[in-house]
Design a protein around this motif. Structure first.
Motif, short mmCIF file in Angstrom:
data_model
loop_
_atom_site.label_atom_id
_atom_site.label_comp_id
_atom_site.label_asym_id
_atom_site.label_seq_id
_atom_site.Cartn_x
_atom_site.Cartn_y
_atom_site.Cartn_z
N MET A 170 -0.60 4.89 0.64
CA MET A 170 -0.35 5.12 2.06
C MET A 170 -1.00 6.44 2.44
SD MET A 170 3.19 4.67 4.13
CE MET A 170 3.25 4.70 5.93
N SER A 214 -4.71 -0.42 14.98
CA SER A 214 -5.23 -0.04 13.67
C SER A 214 -5.79 1.37 13.66
CB SER A 214 -6.34 -1.01 13.24
OG SER A 214 -7.50 -0.84 14.04
N ASN A 247 -5.59 2.52 7.67
CA ASN A 247 -5.86 1.74 6.47
C ASN A 247 -7.35 1.61 6.19
OD1 ASN A 247 -3.32 1.00 5.33
ND2 ASN A 247 -2.99 -0.41 7.04
N THR A 274 -7.97 5.81 2.88
CA THR A 274 -7.27 5.35 1.69
C THR A 274 -7.97 5.71 0.38
OG1 THR A 274 -8.37 3.20 1.88
CG2 THR A 274 -6.20 3.42 2.92
N SER A 330 -2.99 -0.96 0.06
CA SER A 330 -2.48 0.18 0.82
C SER A 330 -1.70 -0.36 2.01
CB SER A 330 -3.63 1.08 1.30
OG SER A 330 -4.42 1.54 0.22
N GLN A 331 -1.00 0.52 2.70
CA GLN A 331 -0.27 0.12 3.89
C GLN A 331 -0.06 1.33 4.78
OE1 GLN A 331 3.30 -0.76 1.08
NE2 GLN A 331 4.22 -0.61 3.12
N TYR A 332 0.21 1.06 6.05
CA TYR A 332 0.52 2.15 6.97
C TYR A 332 1.45 1.64 8.06
CZ TYR A 332 0.37 6.57 9.23
OH TYR A 332 0.78 7.78 9.73
N TYR A 378 -0.65 -3.99 6.39
CA TYR A 378 -0.87 -4.19 4.96
C TYR A 378 -2.36 -4.41 4.73
CZ TYR A 378 4.16 -4.70 4.25
OH TYR A 378 5.51 -4.46 4.19
N SER A 379 -2.93 -3.62 3.83
CA SER A 379 -4.38 -3.62 3.64
C SER A 379 -4.72 -3.90 2.19
CB SER A 379 -4.97 -2.27 4.06
OG SER A 379 -6.37 -2.32 4.10
N THR A 419 -7.06 -6.33 6.44
CA THR A 419 -5.78 -5.74 6.85
C THR A 419 -5.09 -6.63 7.86
OG1 THR A 419 -6.72 -3.53 6.57
CG2 THR A 419 -4.66 -3.70 7.82
#
Length: 539
Positions: A81, A286, A368, A373, A438-440, A472-473, A482
């Motif tokens: 993240m 995004s 993301n 990242t 990864s996520q944000y 969610y990526s 993503t």
């Protein structure tokens, strides 16, 4: 017939056997402990892959370059993240953000996983002396004392000795400089219905860049280094091995480094981002197009683009900060050699997430995208495995915990959600993970108000969703994909991103909405939702 009495002290009693056994056991434990490698765990804040070894030829960092020559360098390493505390909490626990429950700068991971054993705590439990200097987790710094209720997010039980932080602030300003910064802040930040008393409650961060003509020891990271050198000398004398975390704040905003590191560069030769525009067709949710961290600096315009002249100044400052920390890392490496510890010390250097310097129109992280990242990761081993080599295998920061444990000969805790990358150290090109994740979290803004310090709130979105949105990526070998979905409700999709790194490595065009990509989007959606476990390397 009388038995002759034996001379005192010659009888072999059970006590003697126990004593001999204990001495043998203690000796074997000490030998096993002394044979275990030390760990020098170096982190840099907001440090993207800006080194010559990553293709950034303008950056002057000879000590990081020589560390890279001694290390295996992971060219595609991804944080979980792209914001400090969530990233560090994930790395240090070996858990992904959905498991730690940390999505902001105010939540401690022990609120959700109180019994988790952290990376340094695991080493501590296995006989290591663990100690930290500077920012390792996300502690409450003394210079944030004017932010009401900021929690201390360090983790005392991870360390054998208390965390050490310098007392002065990381910002270097004269009284006149602070006064000037407040004037700029007041002029650019006050609304018609505000008074000076309103903006005085904000943290006045000052200017985005500064080049004080001072010794490197005056600034925060110089003091971190001096303390780390002292600790290194102390722990070198211990019988047990050590795990020493040294956390530098730079190149985090503001871009302040001693003048001599600015003087290494000719600003006229500084290159600004060619793709200083948002990715075409990217969903608004995004993007972090208003860069609240940047705009919190008093001399950065409150809206609109940063002009080329100031862009060069800010990039110049970022590079100067890297060069400054580079010199400090060099002092750590030299002391390690002087103490004779190099032959038995694993050195790890990582940045907690990436950073954009105008790329994709952003001056921050908090997305993301690849620039947010992806971050440096290098590891130097005493036996030289992987030295001077690079791997483009997809690795994640949750992989650092199991990798270090394996390299130190420690057992692996069952809770870990990463994969040891130790096999890559001897075979960098072997088949590996099929994706990194990864996520944000874009939080809801029910009551909109411009706050330049709300660094996880995209400013300007007055019609922002009233419920939180999780992005969610997934980074595969070729694509970044993503899904932005309502948090807790994956059926509500608020945006999709798809970038083809084979054709578009700068992520300039989102092709998710192109009709000819519909089948690929469906495949990647299925793969993303299958999760990280389905992407693990096959044995």
């Amino acid at each position: 017939m009388m038995r002759k009495s034996k001379r005192p002290g010659k009888a072999m009693t059970w006590g003697h056997f126990l004593l001999i056994g204990w001495v043998a056991f203690a000796g074997s434990v000490q030998a096993a402990t002394s044979e275990r490698p030390n760990v020098l765990f170096i982190s840099m804040d907001d440090f993207g892959p800006y080194l010559k070894g990553y293709g950034k030829e303008q950056v002057i960092a000879p000590n990081l370059d020589r560390l890279m020559e001694r290390s295996m360098t992971f060219d595609r390493a991804y944080c979980q993240m792209a914001i400090c505390s969530p990233s560090r909490s994930s790395l240090m626990t070996g858990l992904r953000p959905d498991s730690t429950g940390v999505f902001n700068l105010a939540t401690h991971f022990r609120e959700k996983v109180p019994d988790v054993v952290t990376l340094p705590e695991h080493f501590k439990q296995q006989g290591y002396h663990t100690q930290a200097v500077g920012k390792n987790f996300h502690p409450a710094f003394s210079f944030h004392a004017d932010v009401d209720g900021q929690p201390n997010l360090d983790d005392p039980q991870s360390w054998s000795a208390p965390l050490w932080l310098p007392s002065p602030p990381r910002y270097y300003h004269t009284e006149a400089g602070i006064a000037d910064a407040k004037k700029v802040f007041a002029r650019t930040r006050m609304r018609a219905d505000e008074t000076p008393d309103d903006w005085e409650n904000y943290v006045i961060r000052g200017f985005a860049t500064e080049a004080p003509d001072v010794s490197e020891d005056v600034l925060y990271d110089g003091q971190v280094t001096n303390r780390a050198l002292q600790v290194m000398r102390e722990v070198a004398a211990l019988e047990e091995p050590f795990f020493l975390g040294v956390g530098f704040l730079k190149p985090h905003y503001p871009f302040i480094a001693p003048k001599k590191y600015w003087d290494l560069y000719d600003r006229n030769e500084i290159k600004i981002a060619e793709n200083n525009f948002p990715p075409r067709d990217a969903p608004p949710i995004s993007l972090q197009v208003h860069w609240p961290e940047a705009r919190a600096q008093s001399d950065v315009p409150d809206s609109g683009a940063i002009l080329p002249e100031q862009s060069r100044e800010m990039i110049h400052g970022y590079y100067a900060c890297i060069s400054y920390v580079d010199a400090l890392v060099g002092r750590l490496l030299d002391e390690l050699d002087r103490l004779g510890l190099r032959e038995n010390t694993i050195i790890v250097l990582w940045g907690d997430h990436g950073f954009s310097l105008g790329e994709n129109s952003m001056w921050a992280k908090l997305t993301n995208l690849e620039m947010s990242t992806r971050s440096p990761l290098m590891i130097a081993l005493p036996d030289g495995r992987g030295a001077g080599r690079h791997t483009d295998a997809l690795v994640e920061f949750v992989d650092i915990y199991p990798s270090l444990a394996e390299l130190a000969g420690l057992s692996l805790p069952e809770h870990l959600e990463g994969t040891s990358f130790v096999p890559l150290l001897t075979d960098p090109q072997r088949p590996w993970k099929s994706a990194a994740f990864s996520q944000y979290l874009r939080r809801a803004i029910p009551n909109y108000r411009v706050n330049p310090l709300a660094i996880d709130t995209p400013l300007g979105y007055r019609d922002y969703p009233k419920t939180a949105t999780m992005g969610y990526s997934m980074r595969t070998d070729r694509y970044r994909f993503t899904l932005w979905q309502e948090d807790g409700n994956p059926d509500v999709i608020r945006g999709i991103e798809l970038y083809d790194h084979q054709l578009d490595p700068a992520e300039n065009v989102n092709i998710a909405g192109h009709p000819e990509q519909a089948e690929l989007v469906a495949q990647l959606t299925q793969k993303l939702r299958a999760g990280w476990e389905a992407a693990q390397p096959r044995s």
